[in-house]
Write a protein that holds these residues in place. Structure first.
Motif: not given
Length: 196
Positions: A89-105, A179-188
């Protein structure tokens, strides 16, 4: 008796956020090499010479932009990771936070992704140190994963960061994956390799 450096501080700090925002915007859109100090000065309606009052060189300005970008990513990542206790869950949260930051322009995040340390030899070591500061969050989280013996954690960390950064080129905000779905898929995908 006040020191001269203190007398300059308020003025130096007064336009600093505006300067950093302008530099990040131009570095992200035009690239580091194609952006001059004069371009940045024009963007903030400042004389070119005045810009050197704040930063002695374009490399120093880039380092300041990098540092701001690292702080932005690190803050989001640490906050996300601290809310979770399970390693996956920590890895998924980290991936989601990273994606949200880089994708929010975020111009700052784009500079971190697009301006590589080796592109600026004069500043390469300092830029690598800043990137390494942020990547330490990934190192810590990946180190805590219950992975199969022999799993190359360094390769896993680099693969994840690369995939997350590359999303800025292929992510479709109108598509089906957030970003949440992508993070879940990457970690999955990573978890699946641990059961075979």
């Amino acid at each position: 008796m006040s020191r001269p450096s203190l007398a300059r501080s308020p003025r130096a700090d007064n336009r600093l956020p505006e300067l950093l925002d302008a530099a990040a915007r131009l570095f992200a859109r035009r690239g580091y090499a194609a952006t001059s100090m004069r371009d940045i000065a024009v963007e903030v309606k400042m004389l070119s010479g005045s810009l050197y009052y704040h930063f002695p060189s374009k490399e120093e300005l880039l380092i300041a932009v990098y540092q701001a970008g690292v702080l932005e990513l690190e803050k989001a990542a640490v906050e996300a990771v601290e809310r979770e206790t399970d390693p996956w869950a920590r890895l998924e949260a980290l991936c989601k936070a990273h994606l949200e930051t880089v994708l929010r322009d975020s111009d700052y995040a784009q500079v971190l992704i697009r301006v590589l340390p080796d592109d600026i030899p004069q500043a390469a070591n300092r830029l690598r140190e800043l990137r390494d500061t942020y990547e330490q969050v990934f190192r810590t989280v990946v180190a805590q994963l219950p992975l199969s013996a022999g799993t190359d954690r360094r390769a896993l960390r680099l693969m994840l960061i690369g995939a997350l950064n590359w999303a800025t080129l292929w992510f479709n905000p109108d598509g089906r994956d957030s970003p949440r779905v992508l993070a879940r898929k990457f970690v999955g995908l990573v978890k699946e390799t641990q059961h075979g």
